[in-house]
Design a protein around this motif. Structure first.
Motif, PDB file in Angstrom:
ATOM      1  N   LEU A 160       0.719  -0.974  -0.097  1.00 39.87           N
ATOM      2  CA  LEU A 160       0.202   0.241  -0.268  1.00 39.87           C
ATOM      3  C   LEU A 160       0.770   1.158  -0.137  1.00 39.87           C
ATOM      4  CD1 LEU A 160      -2.572   1.129   0.246  1.00 39.87           C
ATOM      5  CD2 LEU A 160      -2.777   1.147   2.405  1.00 39.87           C
ATOM      6  N   LEU A 161       0.445   1.862  -0.717  1.00 40.29           N
ATOM      7  CA  LEU A 161       1.939   3.041  -1.086  1.00 40.29           C
ATOM      8  C   LEU A 161       0.692   4.312  -0.578  1.00 40.29           C
ATOM      9  CD1 LEU A 161       3.085   2.703  -4.388  1.00 40.29           C
ATOM     10  CD2 LEU A 161       2.998   1.662  -2.130  1.00 40.29           C
ATOM     11  N   GLN A 162       1.239   5.590  -0.680  1.00 42.19           N
ATOM     12  CA  GLN A 162       0.848   7.049   0.373  1.00 42.19           C
ATOM     13  C   GLN A 162       1.305   7.685  -0.344  1.00 42.19           C
ATOM     14  OE1 GLN A 162       0.234   7.804   4.427  1.00 42.19           O
ATOM     15  NE2 GLN A 162      -0.437   5.441   4.424  1.00 42.19           N
ATOM     16  N   GLY A 163       0.507   8.822  -0.621  1.00 40.72           N
ATOM     17  CA  GLY A 163       1.249  10.696  -1.383  1.00 40.72           C
ATOM     18  C   GLY A 163       2.562   9.946  -2.307  1.00 40.72           C
ATOM     19  N   HIS A 164       3.412  10.341  -1.842  1.00 44.47           N
ATOM     20  CA  HIS A 164       4.462  10.763  -3.397  1.00 44.47           C
ATOM     21  C   HIS A 164       4.829   9.358  -3.513  1.00 44.47           C
ATOM     22  CE1 HIS A 164       7.007   9.521   0.429  1.00 44.47           C
ATOM     23  NE2 HIS A 164       7.660   9.435   0.115  1.00 44.47           N
ATOM     24  N   MET A 165       4.214   8.818  -2.962  1.00 45.05           N
ATOM     25  CA  MET A 165       4.864   7.327  -3.577  1.00 45.05           C
ATOM     26  C   MET A 165       3.615   7.166  -4.992  1.00 45.05           C
ATOM     27  SD  MET A 165       5.841   4.880  -0.445  1.00 45.05           S
ATOM     28  CE  MET A 165       7.574   5.411  -0.108  1.00 45.05           C
ATOM     29  N   VAL A 166       2.739   7.731  -4.480  1.00 44.34           N
ATOM     30  CA  VAL A 166       1.748   7.246  -5.925  1.00 44.34           C
ATOM     31  C   VAL A 166       2.575   8.367  -6.963  1.00 44.34           C
ATOM     32  CG1 VAL A 166      -0.666   6.977  -6.475  1.00 44.34           C
ATOM     33  CG2 VAL A 166      -0.268   6.818  -4.262  1.00 44.34           C
ATOM     34  N   ARG A 167       2.359   9.192  -6.710  1.00 44.21           N
ATOM     35  CA  ARG A 167       2.823  10.562  -7.905  1.00 44.21           C
ATOM     36  C   ARG A 167       4.288  10.015  -8.859  1.00 44.21           C
ATOM     37  NH1 ARG A 167       0.326  15.346  -6.455  1.00 44.21           N
ATOM     38  NH2 ARG A 167      -0.467  14.978  -4.513  1.00 44.21           N
ATOM     39  N   ARG A 168       4.869   9.416  -8.493  1.00 47.81           N
ATOM     40  CA  ARG A 168       5.653   8.726  -9.320  1.00 47.81           C
ATOM     41  C   ARG A 168       6.258   7.736  -8.978  1.00 47.81           C
ATOM     42  NH1 ARG A 168      11.140  10.067  -7.534  1.00 47.81           N
ATOM     43  NH2 ARG A 168      11.183  11.435  -5.762  1.00 47.81           N
ATOM     44  N   GLN A 181      -4.448  17.522  -0.221  1.00 47.06           N
ATOM     45  CA  GLN A 181      -5.768  15.639   0.106  1.00 47.06           C
ATOM     46  C   GLN A 181      -4.494  15.169  -0.233  1.00 47.06           C
ATOM     47  OE1 GLN A 181      -8.637  16.991  -2.520  1.00 47.06           O
ATOM     48  NE2 GLN A 181      -9.906  17.475  -0.325  1.00 47.06           N
ATOM     49  N   LEU A 182      -4.891  13.677  -0.148  1.00 47.47           N
ATOM     50  CA  LEU A 182      -3.515  12.619  -0.406  1.00 47.47           C
ATOM     51  C   LEU A 182      -4.237  11.940  -1.374  1.00 47.47           C
ATOM     52  CD1 LEU A 182      -2.495  12.099   3.187  1.00 47.47           C
ATOM     53  CD2 LEU A 182      -0.808  13.645   1.386  1.00 47.47           C
ATOM     54  N   ALA A 183      -3.637  10.705  -2.014  1.00 46.31           N
ATOM     55  CA  ALA A 183      -3.482   9.654  -2.748  1.00 46.31           C
ATOM     56  C   ALA A 183      -3.235   8.362  -1.920  1.00 46.31           C
ATOM     57  CB  ALA A 183      -3.738  10.067  -3.935  1.00 46.31           C
ATOM     58  N   LEU A 200      -6.410   8.217   7.550  1.00 42.03           N
ATOM     59  CA  LEU A 200      -5.748   9.196   7.087  1.00 42.03           C
ATOM     60  C   LEU A 200      -6.943  10.405   6.563  1.00 42.03           C
ATOM     61  CD1 LEU A 200      -3.706   7.617   4.326  1.00 42.03           C
ATOM     62  CD2 LEU A 200      -3.551   9.234   6.031  1.00 42.03           C
ATOM     63  N   ARG A 201      -8.647   9.940   6.997  1.00 43.35           N
ATOM     64  CA  ARG A 201      -9.811  11.332   7.023  1.00 43.35           C
ATOM     65  C   ARG A 201      -9.315  12.528   7.713  1.00 43.35           C
ATOM     66  NH1 ARG A 201     -12.722   9.415  10.927  1.00 43.35           N
ATOM     67  NH2 ARG A 201     -14.356  10.125  11.102  1.00 43.35           N
ATOM     68  N   PRO A 202      -8.986  13.480   7.096  1.00 42.93           N
ATOM     69  CA  PRO A 202      -9.992  13.746   5.785  1.00 42.93           C
ATOM     70  C   PRO A 202      -9.393  14.252   4.613  1.00 42.93           C
ATOM     71  CG  PRO A 202     -10.634  16.369   7.377  1.00 42.93           C
ATOM     72  CD  PRO A 202      -9.911  14.127   8.627  1.00 42.93           C
ATOM     73  N   ALA A 203      -8.395  13.882   4.729  1.00 43.06           N
ATOM     74  CA  ALA A 203      -7.576  14.299   4.244  1.00 43.06           C
ATOM     75  C   ALA A 203      -7.294  13.648   2.474  1.00 43.06           C
ATOM     76  CB  ALA A 203      -5.482  14.204   4.536  1.00 43.06           C
ATOM     77  N   LEU A 204      -7.592  12.151   3.030  1.00 45.66           N
ATOM     78  CA  LEU A 204      -7.236  11.075   1.943  1.00 45.66           C
ATOM     79  C   LEU A 204      -8.813  12.043   0.630  1.00 45.66           C
ATOM     80  CD1 LEU A 204      -6.907   8.631   0.869  1.00 45.66           C
ATOM     81  CD2 LEU A 204      -8.794   7.649   1.807  1.00 45.66           C
ATOM     82  N   ARG A 205      -8.333  11.545  -0.683  1.00 46.64           N
ATOM     83  CA  ARG A 205      -9.386  12.164  -1.540  1.00 46.64           C
ATOM     84  C   ARG A 205      -9.195  10.960  -2.228  1.00 46.64           C
ATOM     85  NH1 ARG A 205     -11.148  16.847  -3.817  1.00 46.64           N
ATOM     86  NH2 ARG A 205     -12.253  16.263  -5.617  1.00 46.64           N
ATOM     87  N   ARG A 206      -7.978  10.315  -2.983  1.00 48.61           N
ATOM     88  CA  ARG A 206      -8.391   9.432  -4.158  1.00 48.61           C
ATOM     89  C   ARG A 206      -7.758   8.358  -3.490  1.00 48.61           C
ATOM     90  NH1 ARG A 206      -6.524  12.345  -9.622  1.00 48.61           N
ATOM     91  NH2 ARG A 206      -8.535  13.730  -8.424  1.00 48.61           N
ATOM     92  N   MET A 207      -8.189   6.770  -4.295  1.00 47.26           N
ATOM     93  CA  MET A 207      -7.601   5.710  -3.806  1.00 47.26           C
ATOM     94  C   MET A 207      -6.965   5.340  -5.711  1.00 47.26           C
ATOM     95  SD  MET A 207      -7.143   3.085  -1.549  1.00 47.26           S
ATOM     96  CE  MET A 207      -6.089   0.590  -2.135  1.00 47.26           C
ATOM     97  N   TYR A 208      -5.812   4.509  -5.488  1.00 51.33           N
ATOM     98  CA  TYR A 208      -5.931   4.086  -6.830  1.00 51.33           C
ATOM     99  C   TYR A 208      -5.908   2.000  -6.387  1.00 51.33           C
ATOM    100  CZ  TYR A 208      -4.920   8.327  -9.324  1.00 51.33           C
ATOM    101  OH  TYR A 208      -4.686   9.733  -9.287  1.00 51.33           O
ATOM    102  N   CYS A 239      -9.574   3.845 -10.189  1.00 53.06           N
ATOM    103  CA  CYS A 239      -9.978   4.964  -9.296  1.00 53.06           C
ATOM    104  C   CYS A 239     -10.956   5.004  -9.012  1.00 53.06           C
ATOM    105  CB  CYS A 239      -9.551   6.225  -9.654  1.00 53.06           C
ATOM    106  SG  CYS A 239      -9.318   8.099  -8.861  1.00 53.06           S
ATOM    107  N   LEU A 240     -11.078   5.586  -6.276  1.00 49.45           N
ATOM    108  CA  LEU A 240     -12.373   6.345  -6.628  1.00 49.45           C
ATOM    109  C   LEU A 240     -11.789   7.342  -6.002  1.00 49.45           C
ATOM    110  CD1 LEU A 240     -14.773   5.839  -5.160  1.00 49.45           C
ATOM    111  CD2 LEU A 240     -13.431   4.322  -2.761  1.00 49.45           C
ATOM    112  N   ASP A 241     -12.811   8.256  -6.418  1.00 49.08           N
ATOM    113  CA  ASP A 241     -12.572  10.220  -5.600  1.00 49.08           C
ATOM    114  C   ASP A 241     -13.321  10.192  -4.700  1.00 49.08           C
ATOM    115  OD1 ASP A 241     -12.501  12.593  -5.491  1.00 49.08           O
ATOM    116  OD2 ASP A 241     -11.455  12.915  -7.365  1.00 49.08           O
ATOM    117  N   PHE A 242     -12.720   9.874  -3.498  1.00 48.22           N
ATOM    118  CA  PHE A 242     -13.892   9.928  -1.812  1.00 48.22           C
ATOM    119  C   PHE A 242     -14.390  11.354  -2.589  1.00 48.22           C
ATOM    120  CE2 PHE A 242     -10.348   7.211  -0.868  1.00 48.22           C
ATOM    121  CZ  PHE A 242     -11.244   6.351  -0.510  1.00 48.22           C
TER     122      PHE A 242
END
Length: 642
Positions: free
Chosen positions: A408-416, A441-443, A476-484, A521-524
């Protein structure tokens, strides 16, 4: 000394002396540190735990009582419930300063399953030697608990005949009637209570050969039918549909009814108890009554749920952040969708434990990955292990063997991608570049999950994986915005995840080792996990299909219709939505939506607002003009467009 209030109302306690002695040994022994009390609904776990806590206080112990029904299942939620500590170290120092011995009691622990691994691996090992922990819940402990030093398990079964008859006599039954009623209830404490209260007039009932859970259900239905007062009966029905009953909630569910009067009537029933945030009907009775109403009068059942949801949604809009979990839990309780409810609060026993992967787990993780995904895909995961081993968790069986794993990856690890040539992360990162997240907000990205035997097919280790992922959702809520999420077996999973709001990416397929991997992808939404759950409840109860902005289709859902928006209308509405309830100036809108600076005389914003209001029709007032300042989207716009 009591550091968090033990419930003052303790129902009649009979028997259980052997169990009480075992719990007392926990306090007196230097070897025992954790006791796990478990038994099916209605076995008297709470009564036993309250009695034990009361006796511990009388002997001079400090007691901290936690009702897991009211505690957010996150580290943050637990620390807030025990006194608002910033971290575990602060809580541990507090416990060390209390008068020894110290008892920490978790009641209704089955609702705290999201935190089971953290409690076992982080909190319990950090506790001072003076602290003892008792966990009381329906399910047996996972096998990993037995490796915890000083762990004891205490199964709670039916009362023996002597104790069962004593309980019935204390409740007013004659010796002869007590024998007959115990034949029905078979020593089940709740069934005995219900029998003594509601079955005395029905000696003809032939329930002697029924299973315990069937007895409880039948007696609950009988007791419901025997309540002659219509308001009390309706109040019990309504209270059995929701997680907790409050005056405002009952007023909303029972039209033209004083909610406080309904609460008073409920308190007279033998299976209703006071909770921290309202009245609680015993789970076994609640389930039986709710099932009865659902089957006998489905329209009334649906009406109760819709009215409860509208009231809870209105209350949640005014709730402080620290109270948000209470409404999230209430919301989850109203969802009948088993995929959602089981994901957060699984009903069955979970034999597997999720733990952070250890260095010596690498070999089995490699073996599982190569077996099911092939050498090329396994090599990429091995690079991830070398680069970010903290992203890996393993699922262990009762023998401690690895039954599966996930990453399970968080934040910057999903961006690149931190790993070269990982096409899956590149797909996610590309989507994030094209659809950037709002600031702060985070993914999350579930890079892979695999079972040792079944690969990515549905199985027990996958259920354990997703349960742990939901714990991360809550943390992570309420910062969690997206799930891949990425899968290979699209036909198996698409019907499930589509109902939860997942959507394929524009270019969803990545190839690795000659195999296709499809990303969804799930956009919360701007309100994170709570907003997503709200949308699911709306749709399930038939009061949704409105008040939502479809970002991929650029459509606004309102009153069962979907209204297409122009790019400028969509951008303006989304910007106001992300700041709902707050005034946004024209210069900010021009800068953020149009990408240009305010010129002072431009009326382009006003023109787009007019066209938006035209499409909103009778609900145009949700988009307010703030004189000399700008525009504001009312915070209740969703309910008005539903």
């Amino acid at each position: 000394m009591v550091t968090a209030a033990v419930p003052t109302h303790v129902p009649l306690f009979v028997g259980r002396e052997a169990e009480l002695r075992t719990l007392t040994e926990l306090i007196d022994s230097d070897e025992a540190r954790v006791a796990f009390l478990h038994g099916i609904a209605g076995m008297g776990k709470t009564v036993l735990l309250r009695t034990f806590a009361g006796r511990a206080i009388e002997s001079g112990a400090s007691v901290l009582w936690l009702d897991c029904r009211t505690v957010e299942p996150t580290e943050r939620g637990l620390l807030a419930a025990v006194g608002g500590f910033d971290d575990v170290d602060g809580f541990v120092r507090h416990l060390a300063g209390l008068s020894a011995p110290v008892l920490v009691a978790f009641d209704h622990y089955e609702l705290f399953r999201l935190m089971d691994t953290w409690l076992r691996q982080v909190l319990v090992p950090a506790l001072p030697a003076t602290v003892r922990v008792v966990l009381a819940g329906r399910e047996k402990p996972v096998a990993a608990w037995f490796s915890v030093e000083g762990f004891r398990t205490l199964p709670l079964g039916a009362l023996d005949d002597t104790d069962a008859l004593a309980l019935l006599r204390d409740r007013g039954a004659s010796p002869a009637d007590a024998v007959r009623l115990n034949r029905i209830a078979r020593g089940h404490p709740l069934a005995l209570t219900l029998a003594s209260a509601g079955v005395a007039e029905h000696p003809e009932l032939g329930l002697q050969d029924a299973a315990i859970t069937r007895v409880v259900g039948e007696l609950a239905r009988i007791y419901l039918q025997e309540i002659n007062d219509v308001l009390t009966r309706r109040a019990l029905e309504a209270a059995s549909v929701v997680r907790r009953a409050t005056g405002p909630l009952l007023s909303a569910m029972l039209e033209d009814t004083d909610g406080d009067d309904a609460l008073s009537r409920l308190l007279e029933l033998p299976f209703v108890d006071t909770g921290r945030y309202g009245l609680v009907v015993h789970e076994a009775v609640k389930d039986a009554v709710a099932d009865f109403v659902r089957g006998a009068n489905p329209l009334r059942y649906a009406s109760y749920r819709r009215a409860a949801w509208r009231e809870l949604r209105a209350e949640a809009q005014e709730a402080a952040p620290r109270e948000l979990w209470r409404y999230t839990a209430d919301m989850l309780y109203l969802i009948d969708n088993p995929v959602v409810r089981e994901a957060f609060f699984p009903s069955g026993t979970q034999p597997l434990a999720v733990e952070p992967a250890r260095p010596d787990d690498l070999g089995v993780v490699q073996s599982i990955s190569r077996r099911h995904d092939g050498a090329d895909a396994a090599a990429v995961l091995e690079h991830w292990w070398a680069t970010a081993p903290e992203t890996f968790s393993v699922v262990r069986d009762r023998d401690g063997e690895v039954a599966g794993f996930f990453s399970l990856l968080q934040g910057h690890m999903v961006r690149r991608s931190y790993v070269a040539d990982d096409p899956i992360i590149e797909t996610w990162a590309s989507h994030l570049r094209e659809h950037p997240l709002p600031k702060g907000q985070l993914a999350l990205g579930l890079r892979r999950w695999l079972d040792a035997e079944r690969g990515e097919l549905p199985c027990a280790s996958q259920a354990a994986c997703w349960l742990d992922v939901k714990r991360t959702y809550m943390a992570l809520r309420p910062a969690l915005r997206r799930m891949y999420v990425v899968v290979r077996d699209v036909p198996t999973y698409w019907p499930i995840v589509e109902k939860l709001g997942f959507r394929p990416l524009p270019d969803p397929v990545s190839q690795l080792g000659g195999a296709d991997y499809t990303s969804v992808c799930l956009d919360f939404g701007p309100k994170s996990v709570d907003g997503w759950l709200s949308t699911l409840v709306d749709a399930e109860l038939g009061i949704g299909d409105g008040g939502e902005l479809d970002e991929q289709a650029r459509e606004l859902a309102m009153h069962g219709q979907r209204v297409p928006l122009t790019p400028l209308e969509f951008g303006l509405f989304r910007h106001l939505r992300d700041r709902e309830g707050k005034t946004v100036s024209r210069p900010e809108l021009l800068d953020e939506v149009w990408g240009t600076k305010f010129t002072g005389g431009s009326n382009v914003v006003d023109a787009v607002v007019r066209s938006l209001r035209h499409k909103l029709g009778p609900d145009a007032k949700v988009l307010e003009t703030v004189r000399s300042s700008g525009y504001r989207l009312r915070s209740d716009w969703r309910s008005r467009l539903s």
